[in-house]
Enzyme design. Structure first.
Site, PDB file in Angstrom:
ATOM      1  N   GLU A 119       0.845  -1.207   0.000  1.00 58.07           N
ATOM      2  CA  GLU A 119       0.000   0.000   0.000  1.00 58.07           C
ATOM      3  C   GLU A 119       0.865   1.236   0.000  1.00 58.07           C
ATOM      4  O   GLU A 119       2.038   1.168   0.359  1.00 58.07           O
ATOM      5  CB  GLU A 119      -0.830   0.027   1.298  1.00 58.07           C
ATOM      6  CG  GLU A 119      -1.921  -0.989   1.318  1.00 58.07           C
ATOM      7  CD  GLU A 119      -2.413  -1.259   2.736  1.00 58.07           C
ATOM      8  OE1 GLU A 119      -2.014  -0.539   3.672  1.00 58.07           O
ATOM      9  OE2 GLU A 119      -3.189  -2.198   2.888  1.00 58.07           O
ATOM     10  N   LYS A 121       2.231   4.598   1.579  1.00 61.86           N
ATOM     11  CA  LYS A 121       2.426   5.050   2.966  1.00 61.86           C
ATOM     12  C   LYS A 121       2.040   6.530   3.008  1.00 61.86           C
ATOM     13  O   LYS A 121       2.783   7.397   2.536  1.00 61.86           O
ATOM     14  CB  LYS A 121       3.874   4.850   3.392  1.00 61.86           C
ATOM     15  CG  LYS A 121       4.097   5.149   4.857  1.00 61.86           C
ATOM     16  CD  LYS A 121       5.491   4.726   5.278  1.00 61.86           C
ATOM     17  CE  LYS A 121       5.708   4.864   6.769  1.00 61.86           C
ATOM     18  NZ  LYS A 121       5.466   6.177   7.309  1.00 61.86           N
ATOM     19  N   ASP A 123       1.368  10.204   4.157  1.00 58.71           N
ATOM     20  CA  ASP A 123       2.086  11.084   5.081  1.00 58.71           C
ATOM     21  C   ASP A 123       1.074  11.894   5.892  1.00 58.71           C
ATOM     22  O   ASP A 123       0.748  13.025   5.558  1.00 58.71           O
ATOM     23  CB  ASP A 123       3.007  12.007   4.271  1.00 58.71           C
ATOM     24  CG  ASP A 123       4.038  12.668   5.152  1.00 58.71           C
ATOM     25  OD1 ASP A 123       4.160  12.282   6.329  1.00 58.71           O
ATOM     26  OD2 ASP A 123       4.733  13.576   4.663  1.00 58.71           O
ATOM     27  N   TYR A 231      -6.551   1.510   6.814  1.00 59.27           N
ATOM     28  CA  TYR A 231      -5.705   0.401   6.365  1.00 59.27           C
ATOM     29  C   TYR A 231      -5.686  -0.792   7.318  1.00 59.27           C
ATOM     30  O   TYR A 231      -4.885  -1.701   7.157  1.00 59.27           O
ATOM     31  CB  TYR A 231      -4.267   0.878   6.100  1.00 59.27           C
ATOM     32  CG  TYR A 231      -3.634   1.627   7.261  1.00 59.27           C
ATOM     33  CD1 TYR A 231      -3.315   1.001   8.463  1.00 59.27           C
ATOM     34  CD2 TYR A 231      -3.372   2.986   7.149  1.00 59.27           C
ATOM     35  CE1 TYR A 231      -2.749   1.690   9.512  1.00 59.27           C
ATOM     36  CE2 TYR A 231      -2.804   3.689   8.197  1.00 59.27           C
ATOM     37  CZ  TYR A 231      -2.488   3.030   9.373  1.00 59.27           C
ATOM     38  OH  TYR A 231      -1.946   3.718  10.416  1.00 59.27           O
ATOM     39  N   LYS A 321      10.945   3.856   2.290  1.00 56.38           N
ATOM     40  CA  LYS A 321      10.832   5.315   2.173  1.00 56.38           C
ATOM     41  C   LYS A 321      11.477   5.792   0.885  1.00 56.38           C
ATOM     42  O   LYS A 321      12.644   5.475   0.630  1.00 56.38           O
ATOM     43  CB  LYS A 321      11.571   5.973   3.344  1.00 56.38           C
ATOM     44  CG  LYS A 321      10.972   5.667   4.700  1.00 56.38           C
ATOM     45  CD  LYS A 321       9.955   6.727   5.031  1.00 56.38           C
ATOM     46  CE  LYS A 321       9.727   6.788   6.507  1.00 56.38           C
ATOM     47  NZ  LYS A 321       9.854   8.044   7.116  1.00 56.38           N
ATOM     48  N   CYS A 415      14.482  48.981   3.143  1.00 57.06           N
ATOM     49  CA  CYS A 415      13.344  48.348   2.483  1.00 57.06           C
ATOM     50  C   CYS A 415      13.476  48.499   0.956  1.00 57.06           C
ATOM     51  O   CYS A 415      13.708  49.614   0.470  1.00 57.06           O
ATOM     52  CB  CYS A 415      12.048  49.014   2.953  1.00 57.06           C
ATOM     53  SG  CYS A 415      10.609  48.420   2.048  1.00 57.06           S
ATOM     54  N   CYS A 418      10.354  51.017  -0.100  1.00 61.38           N
ATOM     55  CA  CYS A 418      10.181  52.409   0.334  1.00 61.38           C
ATOM     56  C   CYS A 418      11.450  52.984   0.949  1.00 61.38           C
ATOM     57  O   CYS A 418      11.435  54.113   1.437  1.00 61.38           O
ATOM     58  CB  CYS A 418       9.003  52.515   1.308  1.00 61.38           C
ATOM     59  SG  CYS A 418       9.368  51.819   2.912  1.00 61.38           S
ATOM     60  N   CYS A 431       9.978  46.097   7.733  1.00 59.44           N
ATOM     61  CA  CYS A 431       9.967  47.484   7.310  1.00 59.44           C
ATOM     62  C   CYS A 431       9.004  48.211   8.253  1.00 59.44           C
ATOM     63  O   CYS A 431       7.831  47.838   8.346  1.00 59.44           O
ATOM     64  CB  CYS A 431       9.489  47.602   5.861  1.00 59.44           C
ATOM     65  SG  CYS A 431       9.125  49.306   5.427  1.00 59.44           S
ATOM     66  N   CYS A 437       4.425  52.231   3.162  1.00 66.65           N
ATOM     67  CA  CYS A 437       5.191  51.302   2.315  1.00 66.65           C
ATOM     68  C   CYS A 437       4.209  50.592   1.362  1.00 66.65           C
ATOM     69  O   CYS A 437       3.305  49.878   1.810  1.00 66.65           O
ATOM     70  CB  CYS A 437       5.918  50.308   3.205  1.00 66.65           C
ATOM     71  SG  CYS A 437       6.862  49.106   2.272  1.00 66.65           S
TER      72      CYS A 437
END
Ligand code: IVH
Length: 687
Positions: A119, A121, A123, A231, A321, A415, A418, A431, A437
């Site tokens: 099957e 796996k 996550d 499962y 895996k 920034c 600005c 900023c 801005c």
């Protein structure tokens, strides 16, 4: 019972049945078909109406009512439950020879080659579900393997999991184990939102699924699209005794309506196992959810017993895996993006490269510490990985390939938009020019109008930019002072679109306080925290007066969030903003009936509360304008154009063919005058 009483109770029952039907239809559209037909708020309003009616008339509550999926209230914490049998983990393998070694151990233990089940796996987060008499009793997380959290209220909101089994299932006690997960694109969406809100992104779908299952307010969980694959099936009774291998049990789960992942194989010999592993290595990116490998299980239960367990895992199963997919490319540039909270995020611009099926040109570098950790230089060769999250990440730099003229990446002091000098707070750069801005001003407006905030439809980025450029709007409150005259000065805005914009502004005044609070965009205060704060304090006035101690007393509000809230309210511009919005008619407190849930007084629900309607054509019994007034008096909102969130298109003779066609395309219910009049006239709801 008099005739009048009888007809009144008939109409209440009728309304309750209609609500259940309507809400279940919306649930299906939202969770299964992935095309919501109404806004979250409209859904919540309908649900609340049904809840109120079910409280008053429990004898008419229906077993398939969606209220059964919404947990009652907010939990203080989770009760711990011991597992009947420990929930173990699996040993891991990373290459073919380790899988072969597992196969050889099985042959040695059994004296023959077993058949296997294979099957994907998933996550996600492991979950144990308990049914008795075909009804879900409780659901527990894996926890430490011996005991876990009772998360039943949250699990009830997972549409994919049955609350009640059909008549084919036995009444015996059953335990089903499975994996709760979130679709991959959902993680990306939530992470983008979190970064914009100044919150940490989730590292992978597992963390988000787990965080969601542990939320104490199941009504929030309902809005996250958790799903599940089952499962494992254990339990008592003759039916289970007759099925003594995995593939037969999986077939039972499927037949009883549990979600079972179709991408599985078995019983099959070892060669088939390797084929399955190789096949999914390349195909896994096509799945709408993340897998981190494949699970290989001995199929027969007798053989499983013979092989037994180590302290941590079964000897009859193993996980393989898949390696994270990694590619090399070159760093061309680093740009700095300013978010609505002023946070400056470095973004790597890369030579385009294909990873896991998509072309990647950019990767987030998160913050200055990450740039230092990687010792990043412009022109560097970098390794890029796409892990659980589909936002790619630079995992490695290859200094051995660096040419002598490469210059180190240096975080700017000013920034980029600005030119204000940046503040640095705990390795993050901000900023400070919040007021002017440009990306911050635009970002705040974009957040304010977004679907989960004020849901101001039709206010796309283009429109907002024009409103800013023409100096018609400079903060969210200005949106509520728009009029047709001012809007007419924008490009490409005809009468219709002006009307739509103004309608959207009006409609957004019905958005509840918790979402208004979220819309204000306090740094680090996302959807969940906004809801918690709204419920705890009841009004923005009380929240604005709370000191740090009072804020820390709120569940889920930590030191950092408390400081952010205090900082936001200490800015006089912000104080002025919420006060202006309040004066303009936005909800800045929770209505009394909602704040005090124990209050026995129930407000009179109106038959069209939460519904949006378009009225088209001529009507036999009532003038069109009069019908609109009736609808509005009954709590409905009349709109001028058909859109995906519409509840009903009400048609008379000569109804507009374009409206009808659009409604059919979008699957909107088209009803006639008699239907609406029955809802209004025959449903006086004498509560
Ligand atoms: S069987 C003894 N099947 O992987 C545990 N597990 O690393 C038997 N998982 O805790 C589990 N997909 O949460 C099994 N198809 C699948 C699975 C699966 C995901 C998870 C499960 C388990 C973990 C082990």
């Amino acid at each position: 019972m008099t005739n009048i009483d009888r007809s009144a109770s008939d109409s209440v029952q009728h309304r309750m049945q209609a609500l259940v039907r309507q809400l279940n239809q919306h649930n299906r559209a939202y969770y299964i078909e992935d095309r919501p037909l109404i806004s979250d708020q409209e859904f919540d309003d309908l649900l609340r109406e049904l809840e109120e009616l079910e409280t008053r008339y429990p004898e008419w509550a229906q077993p398939d009512s969606p209220t059964q999926r919404v947990g009652g209230g907010i939990l203080e914490g989770f009760v711990q439950r011991k597992h009947r049998r420990p929930m173990l983990s699996l040993g891991n393998t990373y290459n073919e020879s380790e899988i072969l070694a597992f196969h050889e151990r099985c042959i040695k233990g059994l004296g023959l080659e077993p058949l296997y089940a294979v099957e994907l796996k998933i996550d996600g987060v492991a979950l144990s579900l308990h049914y008795q008499d075909r009804v879900l009793q409780y659901a527990v997380t894996r926890g430490d393997g011996v005991q876990g959290d009772d998360v039943t209220a949250n699990v009830r909101t997972i549409e994919a999991l049955p609350l009640r089994l059909g008549p084919d299932a036995p009444t015996d006690a059953l335990e089903i184990r499975g994996e709760v997960y979130l679709p991959r694109n959902y993680l990306t969406r939530i992470n983008l939102e979190r970064v914009q809100n100044g919150e940490e992104p989730y590292a992978n779908p597992r963390n988000l699924a787990s965080g969601t299952l542990k939320l104490l307010d199941s009504s929030v969980v309902r809005h996250r699209r958790l799903s599940a694959w089952c499962y494992q099936l254990d339990g008592e009774g003759p039916l289970l005794e007759r099925t003594q291998n995995h593939h037969q049990r999986m077939a039972l789960l499927e037949a009883w309506g549990f979600p079972v992942c179709e991408h599985r194989a078995g019983p099959l010999p070892f060669e088939g196992v390797l084929d399955f592993v190789n096949q999914w290595q390349s195909k896994r990116q096509e799945l709408p959810f993340d897998i981190d490998g494949v699970v290989i299980k001995v199929d027969g239960f007798g053989q499983r017993d013979e092989l037994g367990y180590t302290a941590k895992s079964p000897r009859w199963a193993i996980a393989y895996k898949y390696p994270a997919q990694s590619v090399r490319t070159r760093l061309l540039d680093v740009i700095y993006q300013v978010g609505r909270t002023g946070a400056v995020t470095p973004v790597a611009c890369l030579e385009p490269v294909e990873v896991a099926g998509t072309v990647v040109k950019r990767a987030s570098l998160y913050n200055e510490a990450e740039i230092r950790r990687l010792d990043l230089h412009l022109g560097d060769t970098v390794s890029l990985e796409k892990g659980g999250d589909i936002i790619p990440k630079i995992t490695k730099v290859h200094p051995e390939e660096r040419s002598a003229d490469c210059i180190p990446v240096r975080f700017p002091d000013y920034c980029p938009d600005c030119q204000s000098r940046l503040d640095c707070v705990e390795a993050l750069h901000y900023c400070p020019n919040h007021r002017f801005c440009p990306p911050q001003v635009l970002g705040r407006l974009e957040h304010f109008v977004s679907r989960k905030a004020m849901n101001l439809e039709h206010f796309g980025t283009e429109t907002l930019l024009q409103l800013l450029e023409h100096k018609i709007v400079s903060d969210p409150a200005d949106l509520y002072e728009l009029d047709a005259g001012r809007l007419a000065s924008l490009d490409r805005t005809g009468d219709k679109s002006i009307q739509r914009l103004l309608e959207a502004v009006q409609a957004s005044k019905a958005v509840p306080f918790e979402r208004v609070l979220f819309a204000l965009g306090l740094r680090g205060i996302g959807e969940v925290a906004s809801k918690t704060l709204a419920r705890h304090f009841g009004s923005i006035e009380k929240l604005s007066m709370a000191n740090k101690e009072a804020l820390l007393a709120v569940h889920e509000i930590g030191e950092k969030s408390a400081d952010q809230i205090l900082a936001w309210f200490s800015d006089p511009l912000n104080q002025r903003l919420w006060q202006r919005l309040q004066a303009l008619g936005l909800a800045m407190s929770i209505p009394q009936t909602h704040a005090a849930s124990s209050d026995t007084h129930v407000t009179e629900p109106r038959p069209l509360t939460g519904c949006t309607l378009v009225v088209s054509g001529k009507f036999a019994h009532v003038e069109r304008e009069a019908l609109k007034t009736l609808i509005e008096e009954a709590g409905g909102t009349v709109l001028s154009s058909v859109g995906p969130r519409l509840t009903y298109l009400v048609t008379g003779s000569d109804a507009g063919p374009a409206k009808l066609e659009k409604a059919h395309k979008l699957g909107i219910a088209v009803v006639d005058e008699a239907f609406i009049l029955e809802l209004l006239g025959k449903s006086p709801l004498p509560l």
